[in-house]
Design an enzyme around this catalytic site. Structure first.
Site, PDB file in Angstrom:
ATOM      1  NE  ARG A 194     -42.012  15.326  66.936  1.00 18.81           N
ATOM      2  CZ  ARG A 194     -42.204  15.802  65.717  1.00 18.81           C
ATOM      3  NH1 ARG A 194     -42.968  15.137  64.880  1.00 18.81           N
ATOM      4  NH2 ARG A 194     -41.674  16.938  65.338  1.00 18.81           N
ATOM      5  CB  CYS A 195     -35.297  14.806  67.514  1.00 22.16           C
ATOM      6  SG  CYS A 195     -33.669  15.467  67.848  1.00 22.16           S
ATOM      7  N   PRO A 196     -35.414  14.858  70.913  1.00 17.35           N
ATOM      8  CG  PRO A 196     -34.361  15.711  72.869  1.00 17.35           C
ATOM      9  CD  PRO A 196     -35.627  15.823  72.013  1.00 17.35           C
TER      10      PRO A 196
END
Length: 75
Positions: free
Chosen positions: A12-14
């Site tokens: 998942r981001c980042p």
């Protein structure tokens, strides 16, 4: 054809962007990195980062929720 492949699927981001930056830092100018990510934010974050960097986005595509980027490492 890519010199290296970074599979950031499921991250998942980042994390996809951070792992992309780390991988590019360990590469030589002219080498190509293929990044595979499933986080939709990558479609925005990775190209935005590349616009501000010395690296070049060669190609990007999205298929069935998988985002693929081919990046040429800059000098």
């Amino acid at each position: 054809m890519s010199d290296r492949i970074l599979d950031a699927s499921g991250l998942r981001c980042p994390m996809p962007l951070l792992k992309t930056k780390l991988e590019l830092n360990s590469m030589s100018p002219g080498e190509k990195l293929e990044v595979i990510a499933t986080d939709a934010g990558s479609a925005r974050d990775i190209p935005a980062f590349l616009e501000l960097s010395r690296h070049r986005l060669v190609n990007s595509a999205e298929t069935d929720g998988h985002f693929r980027f081919v990046i040429e490492c800059g000098g």
